[in-house]
Design a protein around this motif. Sequence first.
Motif, PDB file in Angstrom:
ATOM      1  N   GLY A 101       0.771  -1.227   0.000  1.00  0.00           N
ATOM      2  CA  GLY A 101       0.000   0.000   0.000  1.00  0.00           C
ATOM      3  C   GLY A 101       0.805   1.281   0.000  1.00  0.00           C
ATOM      4  N   LEU A 102       2.131   1.188  -0.168  1.00  0.00           N
ATOM      5  CA  LEU A 102       2.929   2.403  -0.285  1.00  0.00           C
ATOM      6  C   LEU A 102       2.719   3.082  -1.638  1.00  0.00           C
ATOM      7  CD1 LEU A 102       6.311   1.244   1.288  1.00  0.00           C
ATOM      8  CD2 LEU A 102       4.856   3.066   2.153  1.00  0.00           C
ATOM      9  N   LEU A 103       2.408   2.273  -2.649  1.00  0.00           N
ATOM     10  CA  LEU A 103       2.170   2.778  -3.996  1.00  0.00           C
ATOM     11  C   LEU A 103       0.847   2.239  -4.513  1.00  0.00           C
ATOM     12  CD1 LEU A 103       5.683   2.101  -5.607  1.00  0.00           C
ATOM     13  CD2 LEU A 103       4.763   4.354  -5.026  1.00  0.00           C
ATOM     14  N   ASP A 104       0.165   3.040  -5.312  1.00  0.00           N
ATOM     15  CA  ASP A 104      -1.013   2.556  -6.016  1.00  0.00           C
ATOM     16  C   ASP A 104      -0.603   1.412  -6.948  1.00  0.00           C
ATOM     17  OD1 ASP A 104      -3.917   3.117  -7.059  1.00  0.00           O
ATOM     18  OD2 ASP A 104      -2.649   2.993  -8.845  1.00  0.00           O
ATOM     19  N   ALA A 105      -1.464   0.442  -7.128  1.00  0.00           N
ATOM     20  CA  ALA A 105      -1.107  -0.753  -7.899  1.00  0.00           C
ATOM     21  C   ALA A 105      -0.768  -0.435  -9.353  1.00  0.00           C
ATOM     22  CB  ALA A 105      -2.233  -1.776  -7.820  1.00  0.00           C
ATOM     23  N   THR A 106      -1.547   0.436 -10.003  1.00  0.00           N
ATOM     24  CA  THR A 106      -1.246   0.749 -11.400  1.00  0.00           C
ATOM     25  C   THR A 106       0.042   1.559 -11.512  1.00  0.00           C
ATOM     26  OG1 THR A 106      -2.723   2.669 -11.291  1.00  0.00           O
ATOM     27  CG2 THR A 106      -3.642   0.626 -12.147  1.00  0.00           C
ATOM     28  N   VAL A 107       0.293   2.420 -10.539  1.00  0.00           N
ATOM     29  CA  VAL A 107       1.565   3.147 -10.508  1.00  0.00           C
ATOM     30  C   VAL A 107       2.718   2.166 -10.368  1.00  0.00           C
ATOM     31  CG1 VAL A 107       2.971   4.746  -9.141  1.00  0.00           C
ATOM     32  CG2 VAL A 107       0.576   5.286  -9.609  1.00  0.00           C
ATOM     33  N   THR A 108       2.536   1.148  -9.556  1.00  0.00           N
ATOM     34  CA  THR A 108       3.575   0.135  -9.375  1.00  0.00           C
ATOM     35  C   THR A 108       3.905  -0.549 -10.691  1.00  0.00           C
ATOM     36  OG1 THR A 108       2.770  -0.250  -7.122  1.00  0.00           O
ATOM     37  CG2 THR A 108       4.219  -1.913  -8.057  1.00  0.00           C
ATOM     38  N   LEU A 109       2.895  -0.902 -11.453  1.00  0.00           N
ATOM     39  CA  LEU A 109       3.126  -1.536 -12.753  1.00  0.00           C
ATOM     40  C   LEU A 109       3.875  -0.594 -13.697  1.00  0.00           C
ATOM     41  CD1 LEU A 109      -0.308  -3.315 -13.230  1.00  0.00           C
ATOM     42  CD2 LEU A 109       1.917  -4.438 -13.004  1.00  0.00           C
ATOM     43  N   ASP A 110       3.486   0.672 -13.725  1.00  0.00           N
ATOM     44  CA  ASP A 110       4.181   1.644 -14.570  1.00  0.00           C
ATOM     45  C   ASP A 110       5.651   1.775 -14.159  1.00  0.00           C
ATOM     46  OD1 ASP A 110       1.866   2.170 -15.991  1.00  0.00           O
ATOM     47  OD2 ASP A 110       1.341   3.939 -14.795  1.00  0.00           O
TER      48      ASP A 110
END
Length: 311
Positions: A101-110
């Motif tokens: 939860g430190l990063l949004d999931a879609t941001v993580t993929l990017d």
Amino acid sequence: MTLAILCSGQGGQHRDMFALTGDAPEAAPLFAHAATLLGGKDPRNFARAESDEALHRNRAGQVLCTLQALAAAAALGDAIPPSAIIAGYSVGEVAAWGVGGLLDATVTLDLVARRAEVMNEATHTGDGLIFVHGPSRDEVDRLCECHGTAVAIVNPGDAFVIGGGREALSDFVRDARAMHARIVALPVEVASHTERLAAASAVFRQTLHEASVIFPPRTGARILSGIDAAPVVSPGTGLDKLAAQISQTVQWADCLQACVEAGATGFLELGPGHALSGMAAEAAPGVPAHALDDFRSLQGVRTWLTRHVIL
């Protein structure tokens, strides 16, 4: 009771890697977003239909492995306790930031797609990784110094991942085999976690400057940094380490020990593959350790968590 979640790195990709997560409605937006990073190809079809070579290319591999971790976390939902400790192996550390939860999931993929791109840009032709088991750390360090290679990852039980150029790795293998070491060539075409990728660390840190970090993590989880096994205690320091990890040794044995010292009563590897849960079982005998790939259904995972970890 504390659950330790392990986010896998590259190497374990396989055609059925999304068997449990692919149809989970909670993960559908993640699969759709990942398709935009794979040239419009649905990741589930990509995993089933593409060649092994395509499946293990650096950029595709990083996206697929991160997607699996994020999809598993989304599908399991509140079956994962808020007190979890999360550790990621190589690119799995970026996934851990998303799972925790430190990063949004879609941001993580990017971010992992960009991470792979900057690593590819900094890579020399012929670079790669090998696995070596048997020699001590001192012996491995001497071989690395002699041949211009470097320890990329320290695993439990005198097991190491070594990075370098093709000729240097070949010389390392020759001398390590003379010491009766077990050697496995890894399907990775970059010398990850070595100084050869210092330029990639610098570029990725600039990318991370633009990332929106949620701190403290909304899940309440504790996320470990790979280069020192310390928990992330501030966004700036955590991002510095996340970028540095591209070109510094991952202390995976220490991460597993940190999970044990934090009171882990079970390990769950989100996959793909079983490598991390196997290492956890070796490092912490008596503590239940499973990979998502061990189960036939998500309900089976939830049942195991309830019976063996959470209660």
